[in-house]
Design a protein around this motif. Structure first.
Motif, PDB file in Angstrom:
ATOM      1  N   TRP A 219     -48.365  -8.795  16.784  1.00  0.00           N
ATOM      2  CA  TRP A 219     -48.365  -7.416  17.011  1.00  0.00           C
ATOM      3  C   TRP A 219     -48.534  -6.723  15.841  1.00  0.00           C
ATOM      4  CZ3 TRP A 219     -50.116  -7.047  21.819  1.00  0.00           C
ATOM      5  CH2 TRP A 219     -49.735  -7.619  23.225  1.00  0.00           C
TER       6      TRP A 219
ATOM      7  N   ARG B 223     -54.238  -8.006  13.826  1.00  0.00           N
ATOM      8  CA  ARG B 223     -53.430  -7.375  15.216  1.00  0.00           C
ATOM      9  C   ARG B 223     -54.770  -7.913  16.257  1.00  0.00           C
ATOM     10  NH1 ARG B 223     -51.599  -2.990  11.521  1.00  0.00           N
ATOM     11  NH2 ARG B 223     -53.742  -2.054  13.247  1.00  0.00           N
ATOM     12  N   ASP B 224     -55.903  -7.751  15.698  1.00  0.00           N
ATOM     13  CA  ASP B 224     -56.780  -7.355  16.781  1.00  0.00           C
ATOM     14  C   ASP B 224     -56.859  -9.034  17.496  1.00  0.00           C
ATOM     15  OD1 ASP B 224     -57.063  -4.962  16.615  1.00  0.00           O
ATOM     16  OD2 ASP B 224     -58.895  -5.200  15.349  1.00  0.00           O
TER      17      ASP B 224
ATOM     18  N   VAL C 175     -54.774  -9.503  20.213  1.00  0.00           N
ATOM     19  CA  VAL C 175     -54.286  -9.262  21.353  1.00  0.00           C
ATOM     20  C   VAL C 175     -55.631  -9.515  22.149  1.00  0.00           C
ATOM     21  CG1 VAL C 175     -55.333  -6.897  22.279  1.00  0.00           C
ATOM     22  CG2 VAL C 175     -53.596  -6.535  20.181  1.00  0.00           C
TER      23      VAL C 175
ATOM     24  N   GLU D 285     -49.194   0.303  20.354  1.00  0.00           N
ATOM     25  CA  GLU D 285     -50.398   0.110  20.391  1.00  0.00           C
ATOM     26  C   GLU D 285     -51.291  -0.703  20.412  1.00  0.00           C
ATOM     27  OE1 GLU D 285     -53.846   0.117  16.690  1.00  0.00           O
ATOM     28  OE2 GLU D 285     -51.935   1.927  16.510  1.00  0.00           O
ATOM     29  N   GLY D 286     -50.867  -2.016  20.786  1.00  0.00           N
ATOM     30  CA  GLY D 286     -51.587  -2.817  21.465  1.00  0.00           C
ATOM     31  C   GLY D 286     -50.611  -3.830  22.711  1.00  0.00           C
TER      32      GLY D 286
ATOM     33  N   ARG E 124     -50.041  -1.338  24.419  1.00  0.00           N
ATOM     34  CA  ARG E 124     -51.228  -0.391  25.039  1.00  0.00           C
ATOM     35  C   ARG E 124     -52.855  -1.178  25.190  1.00  0.00           C
ATOM     36  NH1 ARG E 124     -48.517   3.781  22.435  1.00  0.00           N
ATOM     37  NH2 ARG E 124     -49.680   3.815  20.700  1.00  0.00           N
ATOM     38  N   ALA E 125     -53.531  -1.698  24.418  1.00  0.00           N
ATOM     39  CA  ALA E 125     -54.365  -2.690  24.887  1.00  0.00           C
ATOM     40  C   ALA E 125     -54.545  -3.422  25.499  1.00  0.00           C
ATOM     41  CB  ALA E 125     -55.221  -3.054  23.135  1.00  0.00           C
ATOM     42  N   VAL E 126     -53.814  -3.730  26.193  1.00  0.00           N
ATOM     43  CA  VAL E 126     -53.500  -5.039  26.778  1.00  0.00           C
ATOM     44  C   VAL E 126     -53.156  -4.979  28.021  1.00  0.00           C
ATOM     45  CG1 VAL E 126     -52.765  -7.234  25.411  1.00  0.00           C
ATOM     46  CG2 VAL E 126     -51.382  -5.711  26.802  1.00  0.00           C
ATOM     47  N   GLN E 127     -52.204  -3.554  28.019  1.00  0.00           N
ATOM     48  CA  GLN E 127     -51.712  -2.682  29.816  1.00  0.00           C
ATOM     49  C   GLN E 127     -53.371  -2.470  30.765  1.00  0.00           C
ATOM     50  OE1 GLN E 127     -49.044   0.931  29.547  1.00  0.00           O
ATOM     51  NE2 GLN E 127     -50.573   1.779  31.547  1.00  0.00           N
ATOM     52  N   ASP E 128     -53.983  -2.039  30.655  1.00  0.00           N
ATOM     53  CA  ASP E 128     -55.267  -2.222  31.919  1.00  0.00           C
ATOM     54  C   ASP E 128     -55.390  -3.105  32.546  1.00  0.00           C
ATOM     55  OD1 ASP E 128     -54.711   0.689  32.087  1.00  0.00           O
ATOM     56  OD2 ASP E 128     -56.851   0.662  30.670  1.00  0.00           O
ATOM     57  N   SER E 129     -55.754  -4.397  31.979  1.00  0.00           N
ATOM     58  CA  SER E 129     -56.104  -5.637  32.098  1.00  0.00           C
ATOM     59  C   SER E 129     -55.034  -6.452  32.834  1.00  0.00           C
ATOM     60  CB  SER E 129     -56.363  -6.493  31.031  1.00  0.00           C
ATOM     61  OG  SER E 129     -56.650  -7.752  31.163  1.00  0.00           O
TER      62      SER E 129
END
Length: 288
Positions: free
Chosen positions: A82, A90-91, A94, A134-135, A137-142
């Motif tokens: 991460w 990093r992407d 994620v 940051e990472g 937050r990128a998976v939170q919604d899913s």
């Protein structure tokens, strides 16, 4: 009290074999490794996922957790992490985690466990924390949309390695999505009292990893009862927080005899948990 076993000890065997072996050993659950050769998401088809669900149903096995920590299919246990300096790496972490969330939802698993950031590799702690957040937050919604918990697993030598660091991080995260994979050996290695910590962190705990560790606190997993952790006291503490999830035995260090290790561990744990024991093979030297 429900016990599962982590499939990462069966890296030399198929997932189908692993499910059958653990069911025969008496486990109620399995932690599935989202990596090669078991369930690396990019390599799975819809038919593969249906087959896994069918195998689990036939053997009356539940999934305790999806292990989304190691990533040997792409690099190694920790990389890409991460907190890589290169955004594209990093992407990749994620993207892999999003795939693991999808896999958990399709298999009906309650959670995935993830590495706690990764190795710092020359960057400051604060830099690492910001990249990790940051990472996440990128998976939170899913994760929220699919009802899958994302569990951070503190580990010695990585960005988040103790309870103080975990508590500082979790305060900035959505409690409906993120929680703790409490690895008993990891906290023991960094000098924390697991029975005390179980009470302190109880509201964050969604899953346990269990193993034993030598008195030296060297991070090498041992068979339960063969190290210095007071596991009867740990089990007592878990009972007293009314935890209803799985305790997953993680013994990837026994990949030369995983079936026998799983049997021996369950016999010991059922004994100290004072519940019904399953038949135990006294001789396991010839069992994989």
């Amino acid at each position: 009290m429900k016990f599962a076993f982590s499939a990462n000890a069966f890296r030399n065997y198929s997932l189908a074999y692993t499910i059958a072996a653990l069911a025969d050993a008496g486990y109620e659950g399995i932690e599935i490794m989202a990596d090669m050769p078991h369930a690396y998401p990019p390599s799975l088809t819809g038919a593969d996922i249906r087959d896994i669900r069918l195998l689990l149903d036939r053997r009356h096995m539940e999934i305790s957790n999806i292990n989304a920590f190691m990533l040997h299919a792409e690099s190694d246990t920790y990389h890409p992490s991460w907190i890589e300096r290169e955004p594209r790496l990093r992407d990749r972490r994620v993207a892999y985690t999003l795939d693991c969330i999808d896999l958990a939802a399709q298999l009906g698993a309650p959670s995935i466990s993830i590495e706690p950031g990764g190795p710092l590799q020359g960057m400051s702690f604060d830099e690492g924390i910001e990249l990790f957040k940051e990472g996440l937050r990128a998976v939170q919604d899913s994760a929220q949309q699919k009802g899958v918990r994302v569990l951070i697993e503190p580990e010695p030598g990585l960005l988040i390695e103790n309870s103080t660091q975990f508590l500082s991080l979790i305060d900035d995260l959505d409690p409906e999505v993120f929680g703790l994979n409490f690895d008993i050996g990891h906290f023991f290695c960094v000098g924390e009292s697991c029975p005390v910590l179980i009470f302190t962190l109880s509201r964050y705990i969604d899953h346990f990893h269990l193993e034993d560790i030598a008195a030296s606190k060297e991070h090498v997993r041992l068979m339960p009862g063969k190290g210095a952790i007071d596991l009867p006291e740990v089990v007592h503490a878990i009972k007293n927080i009314d935890y209803s999830g799985f305790i997953t035995v993680e013994l990837y260090t026994y990949d030369d005899r995983p079936t026998a290790a799983a049997q021996e561990a369950l016999y010991y744990l059922e004994h100290i948990a004072d519940i019904r024991t399953t038949p135990f093979l006294k001789t396991w030297s010839n069992i994989p």
